[in-house]
Design a protein around this motif. Structure first.
Motif, PDB file in Angstrom:
ATOM      1  N   GLY A   1      49.835  52.292  53.183  1.00 46.32           N
ATOM      2  CA  GLY A   1      49.333  50.975  52.784  1.00 46.32           C
ATOM      3  C   GLY A   1      47.821  50.943  52.655  1.00 46.32           C
ATOM      4  N   ILE A   2      47.132  51.562  53.610  1.00 48.70           N
ATOM      5  CA  ILE A   2      45.667  51.587  53.565  1.00 48.70           C
ATOM      6  C   ILE A   2      45.190  52.345  52.326  1.00 48.70           C
ATOM      7  CG2 ILE A   2      43.585  52.417  54.737  1.00 48.70           C
ATOM      8  CD1 ILE A   2      45.139  52.034  57.397  1.00 48.70           C
ATOM      9  N   MET A   3      45.822  53.473  52.040  1.00 51.15           N
ATOM     10  CA  MET A   3      45.417  54.269  50.877  1.00 51.15           C
ATOM     11  C   MET A   3      45.659  53.504  49.575  1.00 51.15           C
ATOM     12  SD  MET A   3      46.860  58.014  52.089  1.00 51.15           S
ATOM     13  CE  MET A   3      46.497  58.780  50.507  1.00 51.15           C
ATOM     14  N   TYR A   4      46.767  52.791  49.494  1.00 49.27           N
ATOM     15  CA  TYR A   4      47.117  52.060  48.263  1.00 49.27           C
ATOM     16  C   TYR A   4      46.124  50.938  47.981  1.00 49.27           C
ATOM     17  CZ  TYR A   4      49.831  49.373  44.873  1.00 49.27           C
ATOM     18  OH  TYR A   4      50.242  48.691  43.755  1.00 49.27           O
TER      19      TYR A   4
ATOM     20  N   ASN B   1      43.039  50.563  49.370  1.00 51.43           N
ATOM     21  CA  ASN B   1      41.616  50.903  49.592  1.00 51.43           C
ATOM     22  C   ASN B   1      41.341  52.306  49.056  1.00 51.43           C
ATOM     23  OD1 ASN B   1      40.795  48.527  51.556  1.00 51.43           O
ATOM     24  ND2 ASN B   1      42.733  49.351  52.332  1.00 51.43           N
ATOM     25  N   PHE B   2      41.431  52.456  47.745  1.00 51.09           N
ATOM     26  CA  PHE B   2      41.367  53.781  47.128  1.00 51.09           C
ATOM     27  C   PHE B   2      40.019  54.452  47.360  1.00 51.09           C
ATOM     28  CE2 PHE B   2      40.357  56.503  43.453  1.00 51.09           C
ATOM     29  CZ  PHE B   2      41.371  57.447  43.603  1.00 51.09           C
ATOM     30  N   ILE B   3      38.922  53.724  47.146  1.00 48.34           N
ATOM     31  CA  ILE B   3      37.584  54.328  47.265  1.00 48.34           C
ATOM     32  C   ILE B   3      37.318  54.775  48.698  1.00 48.34           C
ATOM     33  CG2 ILE B   3      35.105  53.949  47.022  1.00 48.34           C
ATOM     34  CD1 ILE B   3      36.615  54.142  44.379  1.00 48.34           C
ATOM     35  N   ILE B   4      37.655  53.914  49.673  1.00 45.62           N
ATOM     36  CA  ILE B   4      37.446  54.283  51.080  1.00 45.62           C
ATOM     37  C   ILE B   4      38.307  55.488  51.448  1.00 45.62           C
ATOM     38  CG2 ILE B   4      37.695  53.479  53.464  1.00 45.62           C
ATOM     39  CD1 ILE B   4      36.978  50.678  52.474  1.00 45.62           C
ATOM     40  N   SER B   5      39.535  55.534  50.912  1.00 45.64           N
ATOM     41  CA  SER B   5      40.420  56.684  51.154  1.00 45.64           C
ATOM     42  C   SER B   5      39.821  57.955  50.572  1.00 45.64           C
ATOM     43  CB  SER B   5      41.795  56.437  50.535  1.00 45.64           C
ATOM     44  OG  SER B   5      42.391  55.283  51.065  1.00 45.64           O
ATOM     45  N   LEU B   6      39.210  57.824  49.399  1.00 43.15           N
ATOM     46  CA  LEU B   6      38.580  58.969  48.746  1.00 43.15           C
ATOM     47  C   LEU B   6      37.444  59.507  49.605  1.00 43.15           C
ATOM     48  CD1 LEU B   6      39.305  60.220  45.985  1.00 43.15           C
ATOM     49  CD2 LEU B   6      37.361  58.975  45.014  1.00 43.15           C
ATOM     50  N   ILE B   7      36.655  58.604  50.179  1.00 43.53           N
ATOM     51  CA  ILE B   7      35.554  59.007  51.054  1.00 43.53           C
ATOM     52  C   ILE B   7      36.098  59.746  52.276  1.00 43.53           C
ATOM     53  CG2 ILE B   7      33.744  58.131  52.598  1.00 43.53           C
ATOM     54  CD1 ILE B   7      33.358  55.829  50.546  1.00 43.53           C
ATOM     55  N   PHE B   8      37.145  59.174  52.886  1.00 45.87           N
ATOM     56  CA  PHE B   8      37.699  59.772  54.108  1.00 45.87           C
ATOM     57  C   PHE B   8      38.255  61.167  53.842  1.00 45.87           C
ATOM     58  CE2 PHE B   8      41.275  60.701  56.907  1.00 45.87           C
ATOM     59  CZ  PHE B   8      40.718  60.493  58.153  1.00 45.87           C
ATOM     60  N   PHE B   9      39.139  61.274  52.854  1.00 46.69           N
ATOM     61  CA  PHE B   9      39.791  62.563  52.605  1.00 46.69           C
ATOM     62  C   PHE B   9      38.856  63.555  51.914  1.00 46.69           C
ATOM     63  CE2 PHE B   9      43.560  59.882  53.227  1.00 46.69           C
ATOM     64  CZ  PHE B   9      44.211  60.651  54.182  1.00 46.69           C
ATOM     65  N   GLY B  10      37.887  63.041  51.145  1.00 42.33           N
ATOM     66  CA  GLY B  10      36.876  63.926  50.572  1.00 42.33           C
ATOM     67  C   GLY B  10      36.063  64.590  51.666  1.00 42.33           C
ATOM     68  N   GLY B  11      35.697  63.813  52.687  1.00 39.72           N
ATOM     69  CA  GLY B  11      34.979  64.378  53.824  1.00 39.72           C
ATOM     70  C   GLY B  11      35.798  65.409  54.560  1.00 39.72           C
ATOM     71  N   LEU B  12      37.102  65.128  54.723  1.00 37.54           N
ATOM     72  CA  LEU B  12      37.979  66.073  55.411  1.00 37.54           C
ATOM     73  C   LEU B  12      38.091  67.389  54.638  1.00 37.54           C
ATOM     74  CD1 LEU B  12      39.956  66.833  57.633  1.00 37.54           C
ATOM     75  CD2 LEU B  12      41.746  65.594  56.384  1.00 37.54           C
ATOM     76  N   ILE B  13      38.200  67.303  53.321  1.00 38.17           N
ATOM     77  CA  ILE B  13      38.301  68.509  52.497  1.00 38.17           C
ATOM     78  C   ILE B  13      37.026  69.348  52.599  1.00 38.17           C
ATOM     79  CG2 ILE B  13      38.401  69.348  50.107  1.00 38.17           C
ATOM     80  CD1 ILE B  13      40.311  66.970  49.551  1.00 38.17           C
ATOM     81  N   ILE B  14      35.869  68.687  52.530  1.00 38.48           N
ATOM     82  CA  ILE B  14      34.598  69.410  52.636  1.00 38.48           C
ATOM     83  C   ILE B  14      34.484  70.106  53.995  1.00 38.48           C
ATOM     84  CG2 ILE B  14      32.090  69.119  52.782  1.00 38.48           C
ATOM     85  CD1 ILE B  14      32.425  66.823  50.706  1.00 38.48           C
TER      86      ILE B  14
END
Length: 449
Positions: free
Chosen positions: A401-404, A406-419
């Protein structure tokens, strides 16, 4: 410099300290943040959302306590995932926990600034928030026993104030106000409001991060967790329902200070009691700011000790027996975030970290049951595997639900995890053997000053 192994965290915390730290970590969630959920779901829809999230936390805490009592280590979920799933599992859990706690600090600090601005309009919100950060970094450096005593004092005041608040507004509660503009329930709104229901309880699991400073942790940690959860469930439901019935709830759904505003509606803005309530309302926010700085610094410390962060952050102060550089690092991250984000966006990012951590913790619980069936478990999750399965499923729904929504915030979170993950792999740390994290004497290799 002292030789390695000469400095350890002190075991001084008792159940009352754990109750105070756990409630203190969370109680700001009753003071602000949850009301943003009304914008998405309305009062009735948000009540449903909060009910589901409350079930998640009840099942999660009873399950998480099994891990905390069996492996009393300052790393919390990071340690459990490292032991159960290996270095990459530890990395994901550690990253998620750091996001949860480090990002919650500036959200609470901003609310403190807003409360002070409500009381004294000339005071600037941001500067006040930064000042509170600095003060509580210094307090946390001063010593765990001193910090815990302050937690007991300030948490008792915060709970007493919420009970006073409920007593003042209860006579003004009208069901027609609570039900107005809230039906029919829109399920999309119920899901979108999930992060703000999680905010009611977010960070209660932070008690795990002071596990190495608890007397008789296998007996006292369950007592602290369970008493704190019972306190928070009653306060959350009371505050949410009664506040929604005193006026048009929509006027309170976009404020960082809903409770002082509610008191002003009931008693009148000119009433001296309104100012008094807003002043003591700072206690709940102060309790959480203090507690989360304490918990986040222990996570930084534990990850640094295992080589996931710079080793300097695992240094313990010879004078205060606290991880002072880890505490300072937590404060610096908070101040940087203060200057870049809005309160509701910060809350969503913090909640995203929490939910990912809940998911990986429950996976770790199942993995450890299989991998280490003979591990001493002084507290066993009731109704296993039912409780951890329910917690895992609801956490996964929250994550989706959060990802659906809040796409931009999700991108920030998982982008940081990938890096972070790519750096981790490039350093070859994913190849290290997880082994088993020591339980009783985990400080043998700590550096100290």
């Amino acid at each position: 410099m002292h030789s390695p192994g000469t400095e350890q965290l002190k075991r001084v915390l008792k159940p009352v300290h754990l109750w105070a730290i756990a409630v203190g970590l969370v109680i700001s969630g009753e003071y602000f943040g949850w009301n943003y959920g009304w914008k998405d779901a309305g009062t009735v829809g948000f009540l449903i959302t909060t009910g589901v999230v409350t079930v998640m936390y009840i099942t999660f805490i009873f399950s998480f306590t099994e891990l905390t009592a069996a492996i009393p280590n300052a790393g919390g979920a990071f340690t459990y995932a490292y032991r159960a799933l290996g270095p990459l599992g530890g990395l994901v859990a550690g990253y998620a926990t750091l996001v949860e706690f480090l990002i919650a600090i500036p959200a609470i600090a901003l609310a403190l600034g807003s409360y002070m601005h409500f009381l004294y309009p000339p005071l600037p919100v941001l500067q006040v928030a930064i000042a509170f950060n600095v003060v509580f970094v210094l307090l946390n450096i001063s010593g765990i026993k001193e910090s815990a005593m302050f937690s007991v004092f300030i948490t008792l005041l915060a709970v007493a104030e919420l009970l006073l608040f409920l007593g003042i507004i209860a006579p003004s509660f009208k069901m027609e106000n609570y039900m107005a503009n809230s039906t029919p329930v829109k399920w999309g709104g119920v899901v979108a409001a999930l992060p703000f229901a999680v905010w009611f309880y977010l960070a209660i699991e932070g008690v795990a991060m002071v596990a190495e400073e608890v007397k008789d942790p296998k007996k006292n940690i369950p007592r602290g967790y369970i008493s704190a959860l019972a306190t928070l469930v009653l306060l959350a439901l009371g505050v949410m329902v009664l506040t929604g019935g005193i006026t048009d709830w929509r006027t309170l759904s976009n404020l960082d200070y809903p409770l002082p505003e509610a008191i002003a509606i009931v008693l009148g803005r000119a009433s001296g009691w309104t100012k008094v309530f807003a002043s003591i309302g700072l206690f709940g926010l102060v309790a959480s700011l203090h507690g989360i700085i304490l918990a986040s610094s222990r996570q930084v410390f534990a990850m640094a000790r295992e080589g996931y962060l710079p080793k300097q952050l695992s240094v313990i102060s010879h004078r205060f027996k606290t991880p002072h550089w880890a505490i300072v690092a937590s404060g610096i991250v908070s101040i940087i975030t203060l200057c870049t984000g809005k309160t509701n966006d910060i809350i969503i990012l913090s909640v995203m970290g929490a939910v990912v951590m809940y998911i990986i913790s429950m996976v770790s619980l199942f993995a450890l049951r299989r991998k280490e069936p003979t591990l001493d478990r002084p507290f066993v999750s009731p109704f296993y595997p039912g409780f951890p399965v329910v917690a895992l499923l609801i956490a996964a729904i929250c994550m989706a639900g959060i990802m659906y929504y809040n796409f931009i915030i999700s991108l920030i979170f998982f982008g940081g995890l990938i890096i972070v993950g790519l750096i981790f792999i490039a350093m070859g740390k994913h190849k290290e053997s997880a082994g088993t994290v020591p339980v009783e004497e985990p400080f043998a290799d700590i550096k100290s000053e």
